[in-house]
Motif scaffolding. Structure first.
Motif, PDB file in Angstrom:
ATOM      1  N   GLU A   1      -6.767   1.885  -8.648  1.00 54.76           N
ATOM      2  CA  GLU A   1      -8.202   1.916  -8.919  1.00 54.76           C
ATOM      3  C   GLU A   1      -9.039   1.579  -7.687  1.00 54.76           C
ATOM      4  N   LEU A   2      -8.404   1.578  -6.512  1.00 55.13           N
ATOM      5  CA  LEU A   2      -9.144   1.360  -5.276  1.00 55.13           C
ATOM      6  C   LEU A   2     -10.187   2.464  -5.095  1.00 55.13           C
ATOM      7  N   PRO A   3     -11.219   2.200  -4.331  1.00 55.43           N
ATOM      8  CA  PRO A   3     -12.157   3.283  -4.020  1.00 55.43           C
ATOM      9  C   PRO A   3     -11.396   4.468  -3.408  1.00 55.43           C
ATOM     10  N   LYS A   4     -11.887   5.655  -3.658  1.00 56.93           N
ATOM     11  CA  LYS A   4     -11.184   6.874  -3.259  1.00 56.93           C
ATOM     12  C   LYS A   4     -10.759   6.846  -1.788  1.00 56.93           C
ATOM     13  N   ARG A   5     -11.637   6.404  -0.905  1.00 59.78           N
ATOM     14  CA  ARG A   5     -11.339   6.384   0.527  1.00 59.78           C
ATOM     15  C   ARG A   5     -10.130   5.491   0.816  1.00 59.78           C
ATOM     16  N   ASP A   6     -10.082   4.320   0.192  1.00 58.61           N
ATOM     17  CA  ASP A   6      -8.961   3.395   0.400  1.00 58.61           C
ATOM     18  C   ASP A   6      -7.686   3.916  -0.247  1.00 58.61           C
ATOM     19  N   ARG A   7      -7.832   4.493  -1.420  1.00 56.03           N
ATOM     20  CA  ARG A   7      -6.670   5.020  -2.142  1.00 56.03           C
ATOM     21  C   ARG A   7      -6.047   6.179  -1.371  1.00 56.03           C
ATOM     22  N   GLU A   8      -6.872   7.012  -0.754  1.00 54.72           N
ATOM     23  CA  GLU A   8      -6.350   8.145   0.006  1.00 54.72           C
ATOM     24  C   GLU A   8      -5.597   7.702   1.256  1.00 54.72           C
ATOM     25  N   ALA A   9      -5.814   6.472   1.685  1.00 53.66           N
ATOM     26  CA  ALA A   9      -5.089   5.943   2.848  1.00 53.66           C
ATOM     27  C   ALA A   9      -3.632   5.620   2.497  1.00 53.66           C
ATOM     28  N   LEU A  10      -3.342   5.471   1.212  1.00 59.92           N
ATOM     29  CA  LEU A  10      -1.972   5.184   0.786  1.00 59.92           C
ATOM     30  C   LEU A  10      -1.138   6.461   0.859  1.00 59.92           C
ATOM     31  N   PRO A  11       0.131   6.339   1.217  1.00 60.59           N
ATOM     32  CA  PRO A  11       1.002   7.519   1.232  1.00 60.59           C
ATOM     33  C   PRO A  11       1.091   8.151  -0.167  1.00 60.59           C
ATOM     34  N   ARG A  12       1.168   9.455  -0.190  1.00 62.63           N
ATOM     35  CA  ARG A  12       1.205  10.209  -1.454  1.00 62.63           C
ATOM     36  C   ARG A  12       2.353   9.757  -2.358  1.00 62.63           C
ATOM     37  N   LEU A  13       3.528   9.542  -1.773  1.00 65.76           N
ATOM     38  CA  LEU A  13       4.673   9.127  -2.584  1.00 65.76           C
ATOM     39  C   LEU A  13       4.470   7.734  -3.172  1.00 65.76           C
ATOM     40  N   GLN A  14       3.769   6.874  -2.454  1.00 65.79           N
ATOM     41  CA  GLN A  14       3.480   5.539  -2.981  1.00 65.79           C
ATOM     42  C   GLN A  14       2.562   5.649  -4.197  1.00 65.79           C
ATOM     43  N   LEU A  15       1.572   6.522  -4.125  1.00 65.66           N
ATOM     44  CA  LEU A  15       0.682   6.725  -5.273  1.00 65.66           C
ATOM     45  C   LEU A  15       1.454   7.257  -6.476  1.00 65.66           C
ATOM     46  N   THR A  16       2.357   8.190  -6.211  1.00 64.68           N
ATOM     47  CA  THR A  16       3.178   8.741  -7.294  1.00 64.68           C
ATOM     48  C   THR A  16       4.062   7.662  -7.903  1.00 64.68           C
ATOM     49  N   ALA A  17       4.669   6.852  -7.055  1.00 68.24           N
ATOM     50  CA  ALA A  17       5.540   5.769  -7.545  1.00 68.24           C
ATOM     51  C   ALA A  17       4.744   4.768  -8.373  1.00 68.24           C
ATOM     52  N   LEU A  18       3.554   4.405  -7.908  1.00 72.36           N
ATOM     53  CA  LEU A  18       2.718   3.460  -8.663  1.00 72.36           C
ATOM     54  C   LEU A  18       2.311   4.042 -10.012  1.00 72.36           C
ATOM     55  N   THR A  19       1.954   5.316 -10.020  1.00 73.05           N
ATOM     56  CA  THR A  19       1.566   5.971 -11.272  1.00 73.05           C
ATOM     57  C   THR A  19       2.728   5.980 -12.261  1.00 73.05           C
ATOM     58  N   ASP A  20       3.913   6.321 -11.774  1.00 81.44           N
ATOM     59  CA  ASP A  20       5.101   6.318 -12.641  1.00 81.44           C
ATOM     60  C   ASP A  20       5.435   4.910 -13.121  1.00 81.44           C
ATOM     61  N   PHE A  21       5.277   3.928 -12.238  1.00 79.81           N
ATOM     62  CA  PHE A  21       5.563   2.533 -12.572  1.00 79.81           C
ATOM     63  C   PHE A  21       4.639   2.060 -13.686  1.00 79.81           C
ATOM     64  N   VAL A  22       3.352   2.393 -13.582  1.00 79.27           N
ATOM     65  CA  VAL A  22       2.387   2.000 -14.616  1.00 79.27           C
ATOM     66  C   VAL A  22       2.754   2.658 -15.951  1.00 79.27           C
ATOM     67  N   ALA A  23       3.117   3.928 -15.914  1.00 76.51           N
ATOM     68  CA  ALA A  23       3.494   4.625 -17.150  1.00 76.51           C
ATOM     69  C   ALA A  23       4.726   3.986 -17.786  1.00 76.51           C
ATOM     70  N   GLU A  24       5.715   3.636 -16.960  1.00 76.27           N
ATOM     71  CA  GLU A  24       6.928   3.004 -17.478  1.00 76.27           C
ATOM     72  C   GLU A  24       6.626   1.622 -18.062  1.00 76.27           C
ATOM     73  N   LEU A  25       5.793   0.866 -17.375  1.00 79.00           N
ATOM     74  CA  LEU A  25       5.426  -0.451 -17.881  1.00 79.00           C
ATOM     75  C   LEU A  25       4.625  -0.337 -19.177  1.00 79.00           C
ATOM     76  N   ASP A  26       3.752   0.661 -19.273  1.00 79.12           N
ATOM     77  CA  ASP A  26       3.001   0.878 -20.513  1.00 79.12           C
ATOM     78  C   ASP A  26       3.948   1.107 -21.687  1.00 79.12           C
ATOM     79  N   GLU A  27       4.993   1.912 -21.460  1.00 80.94           N
ATOM     80  CA  GLU A  27       5.974   2.167 -22.515  1.00 80.94           C
ATOM     81  C   GLU A  27       6.708   0.895 -22.919  1.00 80.94           C
TER      82      GLU A  27
END
Length: 75
Positions: free
Chosen positions: A30-56
């Motif tokens: 949920e970082l501002p778009k500019r800061d979030r875009e500084a993160l590597p793409r694979l890290q964003l994907t991993a975080l998204t998957d991690f959140v989904a798994e934790l939600d389950e």
């Protein structure tokens, strides 16, 4: 705690830690778009998957805990 191991035991005791981990990952997503875009793409994907798994996991624990409470009232 291993999140993907089928033998890993997860119960309501683990709920606070799982919730904290989920919230920390969401903070990064949920970082501002500019800061979030500084993160590597694979890290964003991993975080998204991690959140989904934790939600389950969190949903499963809450459902199990609710079912046990209902069973205890009727048993």
């Amino acid at each position: 705690m291993c999140l993907s191991c089928p033998n890993a035991r997860r119960s309501a005791v683990h709920l606070p830690r799982l919730t904290t981990a989920r919230n920390q990952a969401l903070t990064e997503l949920e970082l501002p778009k500019r800061d979030r875009e500084a993160l590597p793409r694979l890290q964003l994907t991993a975080l998204t998957d991690f959140v989904a798994e934790l939600d389950e996991l969190i949903k499963g624990i809450r459902t199990t805990t609710s079912d046990e409470e209902i069973g205890n009232r009727h048993g």
